[in-house]
Design a protein around this motif. Structure first.
Motif, mmCIF file in Angstrom:
data_model
loop_
_atom_site.group_PDB
_atom_site.id
_atom_site.type_symbol
_atom_site.label_atom_id
_atom_site.label_comp_id
_atom_site.label_asym_id
_atom_site.label_seq_id
_atom_site.Cartn_x
_atom_site.Cartn_y
_atom_site.Cartn_z
ATOM 1 N N PRO A 365 0.813 -1.230 0.000
ATOM 2 C CA PRO A 365 0.000 0.000 0.000
ATOM 3 C C PRO A 365 0.840 1.270 0.000
ATOM 4 O O PRO A 365 0.346 2.330 -0.401
ATOM 5 N N GLU A 366 2.107 1.184 0.450
ATOM 6 C CA GLU A 366 2.957 2.370 0.445
ATOM 7 C C GLU A 366 3.200 2.874 -0.975
ATOM 8 O O GLU A 366 3.373 4.075 -1.202
ATOM 9 N N GLN A 367 3.211 1.954 -1.939
ATOM 10 C CA GLN A 367 3.417 2.354 -3.323
ATOM 11 C C GLN A 367 2.257 3.215 -3.828
ATOM 12 O O GLN A 367 2.456 4.236 -4.501
ATOM 13 N N GLU A 368 1.062 2.799 -3.507
ATOM 14 C CA GLU A 368 -0.104 3.583 -3.936
ATOM 15 C C GLU A 368 -0.146 4.926 -3.203
ATOM 16 O O GLU A 368 -0.543 5.949 -3.776
ATOM 17 N N ARG A 369 0.264 4.944 -1.940
ATOM 18 C CA ARG A 369 0.327 6.215 -1.202
ATOM 19 C C ARG A 369 1.269 7.193 -1.891
ATOM 20 O O ARG A 369 0.925 8.362 -2.109
ATOM 21 N N ILE A 370 2.452 6.709 -2.231
ATOM 22 C CA ILE A 370 3.434 7.570 -2.886
ATOM 23 C C ILE A 370 2.920 8.046 -4.241
ATOM 24 O O ILE A 370 3.060 9.222 -4.604
ATOM 25 N N ARG A 371 2.303 7.136 -4.981
ATOM 26 C CA ARG A 371 1.770 7.513 -6.294
ATOM 27 C C ARG A 371 0.724 8.619 -6.162
ATOM 28 O O ARG A 371 0.733 9.606 -6.915
ATOM 29 N N THR A 372 -0.167 8.481 -5.185
ATOM 30 C CA THR A 372 -1.237 9.458 -4.998
ATOM 31 C C THR A 372 -0.684 10.811 -4.560
ATOM 32 O O THR A 372 -1.097 11.860 -5.063
ATOM 33 N N GLU A 373 0.264 10.789 -3.626
ATOM 34 C CA GLU A 373 0.855 12.044 -3.150
ATOM 35 C C GLU A 373 1.576 12.784 -4.271
ATOM 36 O O GLU A 373 1.490 14.019 -4.373
ATOM 37 N N LEU A 374 2.281 12.035 -5.115
ATOM 38 C CA LEU A 374 2.988 12.669 -6.229
ATOM 39 C C LEU A 374 2.032 13.147 -7.311
ATOM 40 O O LEU A 374 2.311 14.123 -8.018
ATOM 41 N N LEU A 375 0.916 12.438 -7.443
ATOM 42 C CA LEU A 375 -0.071 12.835 -8.440
ATOM 43 C C LEU A 375 -0.591 14.239 -8.153
ATOM 44 O O LEU A 375 -0.838 15.034 -9.067
ATOM 45 N N ILE A 376 -0.739 14.551 -6.873
ATOM 46 C CA ILE A 376 -1.181 15.889 -6.470
ATOM 47 C C ILE A 376 -0.159 16.933 -6.914
ATOM 48 O O ILE A 376 -0.511 18.073 -7.255
ATOM 49 N N GLU A 377 1.122 16.528 -6.923
ATOM 50 C CA GLU A 377 2.195 17.433 -7.348
ATOM 51 C C GLU A 377 2.377 17.400 -8.870
ATOM 52 O O GLU A 377 3.350 17.965 -9.391
ATOM 53 N N LYS A 378 1.478 16.708 -9.573
ATOM 54 C CA LYS A 378 1.541 16.557 -11.035
ATOM 55 C C LYS A 378 2.802 15.817 -11.477
ATOM 56 O O LYS A 378 3.401 16.111 -12.516
ATOM 57 N N VAL A 379 3.212 14.853 -10.646
ATOM 58 C CA VAL A 379 4.349 13.983 -10.970
ATOM 59 C C VAL A 379 3.818 12.558 -11.113
ATOM 60 O O VAL A 379 3.142 12.052 -10.208
ATOM 61 N N ALA A 380 4.094 11.921 -12.233
ATOM 62 C CA ALA A 380 3.626 10.554 -12.470
ATOM 63 C C ALA A 380 4.617 9.559 -11.889
ATOM 64 O O ALA A 380 5.826 9.653 -12.122
ATOM 65 N N TYR A 381 4.104 8.618 -11.120
ATOM 66 C CA TYR A 381 4.935 7.549 -10.549
ATOM 67 C C TYR A 381 4.285 6.219 -10.885
ATOM 68 O O TYR A 381 3.139 5.963 -10.528
ATOM 69 N N GLU A 382 5.008 5.375 -11.610
ATOM 70 C CA GLU A 382 4.466 4.083 -12.049
ATOM 71 C C GLU A 382 5.181 2.966 -11.316
ATOM 72 O O GLU A 382 6.380 2.758 -11.515
ATOM 73 N N TYR A 383 4.460 2.267 -10.454
ATOM 74 C CA TYR A 383 5.074 1.165 -9.715
ATOM 75 C C TYR A 383 4.625 -0.197 -10.201
ATOM 76 O O TYR A 383 5.193 -1.214 -9.829
#
Length: 553
Positions: A365-383
């Protein structure tokens, strides 16, 4: 018999291989010397063809034999298998001969010089392909040292011990260097098999089997690993005539297969994908009637089209005849294995998707947390493993992220692992090192900052590295994770690495120059003859280099 085989090997080399070999640099020698040189080169070609499983024209192109070859007669890089073949060959007119000790020692020194990038110690033939050699040393997963001679004698025990010592010195972190000898036996078998690959008929005993009648006849069930081992010991790589590749020998995957085979045979069936066999004639023996618990099948002209690594590993790794291991097998009847249908089955059997540790990262679940937090910053994170991010997207993927986190940590073992086997960082998402890198305290913004900083460092390295220095070129390629680690540690003395945009370019540039120069000096002084690829995967040596560098700083 040995004398006859020696004569036949000579005849075949002169008939098939020698006409393809360049002899322009030896044409002025005495006829007997020309023939000896030609036969030696032809053996090198045959050795590359046999081991790399390539055609003669590619094997001939691998020749580098000549003055100042430093004991290396052929160099071939298999890009698909990421394997570098280095060959020394010597012809002898004695059918009982081996190879001179001095030649082997010269070969080992040549290999040492090659992996240490000492270009000036080699002839023009080798120097002309230096860019290919350097590129292969960046990418390879194994180096195959090969000695070929036509006699039946064995390598001197004292020389074998020196070979073993050399391999041990290079394989201090993982099995990277391997040694093979091609003697009269292997060369003779090669020419016999080239003339007429033998047809293999197997009687296969299956338990808990099932039958398929349409659109092709087939049978599937469980086969004993003991039986599979006997197939390989009897027929060797001839079992894989129709496969896309022979048994590859030692590899990470094959080591894992052997560990299960020996350590947990009862669960081998559950862990292994099994094998696929094509036969031109499938016939069940009239034993057991309609009982499907056991069946014996006569299979004519078989070839194993999928599972070569499993079969080869079982054949070499299984000791004795009492293993409880079983594996799944399916046997498909195809009247013409070389038909388009047979080739389609072979291709499909070898291109199925697999699930590995990388896929289980998505369960954290930490991966999805990081993805969501970065999404707010308009940064795409693909895990999740799948389609890569588009080049226009402002973001990064999991592998880049975990490698940077490893390099930013103080734990040198994480740094070495990120270079030697990045998958080891996430092999188990429930334990260290993964949990040390990704946990509730892992800051998504810090992670993104580190990725950005690492990219800036990489650009600075490309601008600053001394391309005229073999050591610095090797450090940039093989020590990229280690140097990133040291550069991050140095920058952190002057700036906050969690805020990449605020770090000035000159701070990054100064750190890069300082680390490259300092690490180069240490390697030139203490590890001048080391092949840098395994060196930067060795925790002890990386710790030593970091300590010496930071002490000088």
């Amino acid at each position: 018999m040995a004398e006859v085989q020696h004569s036949q090997i000579k005849s075949k080399l002169l008939e098939i291989v020698a006409p393809l070999v360049d002899q322009s640099d030896i044409s002025g020698k005495a006829p007997s010397d020309v023939e000896t040189h030609s036969l030696s080169r032809s053996m090198a070609v045959a050795a590359v063809k046999i081991l790399a499983e390539i055609e003669y024209d590619a094997a001939v192109a691998s020749l580098v034999d000549g003055g100042k070859d430093n004991g290396i007669d052929a160099i071939y890089y298999d890009a698909q298998a990421k394997t570098l073949y280095l060959v020394q060959s010597k012809w002898s007119n004695s059918h009982a001969s081996s190879i001179a000790s001095g030649e082997v020692l010269k070969f080992l020194q040549g290999v040492q010089d090659l992996v240490s990038l000492k270009k000036g110690r080699f002839n023009e033939k080798i120097q002309k392909r230096w860019s290919v050699i350097e590129d292969s040393l960046k990418r390879l997963t194994s180096v195959r040292l090969v000695i070929a001679y036509p006699g039946s004698g064995k390598v001197d025990p004292d020389i074998q011990s020196k070979i073993d010592d050399f391999l041990k010195s290079q394989n201090d972190t993982s099995d990277l260097f391997f040694f093979s000898v091609l003697t009269q036996r292997e060369l003779f078998q090669h020419f016999v098999h080239e003339a007429a690959p033998p047809q293999i008929d197997l009687t296969i005993r299956l338990t808990h089997y099932g039958l398929v009648e349409s659109p092709l006849r087939a049978v599937y069930g469980q086969v004993s690993a003991v039986d599979v081992a006997s197939w390989y010991r009897t027929h060797g790589n001839n079992l894989f005539v129709g496969n896309i590749r022979n048994f590859l020998g030692s590899s990470e995957v094959n080591s894992a297969i052997e560990q299960t085979l020996v350590g947990d045979p009862a669960h081998f069936w559950f862990y292994n994908n099994g094998i696929t066999i094509i036969t031109t004639n499938l016939k069940r023996q009239p034993i057991g009637g309609n009982d499907r618990s056991v069946g014996i099948f006569d299979c004519g002209n078989v070839t194993i089209v999928n599972g070569a690594q499993t079969v080869g590993t079982i054949g070499r790794g299984l000791v004795g005849d009492d293993s409880s291991a079983f594996l799944q097998v399916r046997v498909i009847e195809v009247s013409d294995p070389d038909s388009s249908l047979g080739k389609l089955i072979t291709r499909a059997s070898n291109t199925q998707n697999k699930i590995d540790a990388r896929n289980f990262v998505a369960l954290d679940p930490e991966q999805e947390r990081i993805r969501t937090e970065l999404l707010i910053e308009k940064v795409a994170y693909e895990y999740r493993e799948g389609e890569p991010l588009e080049s226009t997207v402002d973001g990064f993927e999991f592998i880049e992220g975990i490698a940077v986190l490893a390099c930013a940590s103080d734990e040198i073992s994480f740094v070495a692992l990120s270079k030697g086997y990045v998958g080891g960082l996430y092999a188990d998402i429930n334990t260290t090192p993964y949990k040390a890198l990704f946990n509730p305290s892992t800051s998504s913004l810090r992670l993104w900052s580190l990725v950005q900083l690492a990219r800036r460092i990489d650009l600075a390295i490309k601008k600053s590295a001394d391309q005229s220095s073999p050591t610095q070129r090797g450090i940039v390629v093989h020590g990229n994770r280690f140097t990133l680690h040291c550069i991050l540690r140095r920058i952190s003395q002057f700036a906050d690495i969690s805020a990449s945009p605020s770090i000035a370019e000159d701070v990054i540039g100064d750190a890069v120059m300082h680390v490259l120069a300092g690490v180069s000096e240490i390697i030139d002084a203490d590890y001048a003859d080391a092949y840098l690829a395994p060196l930067f995967k060795n925790v002890k040596k990386c710790t030593d280099i970091r300590m010496k560098y930071e002490k000088r700083s």
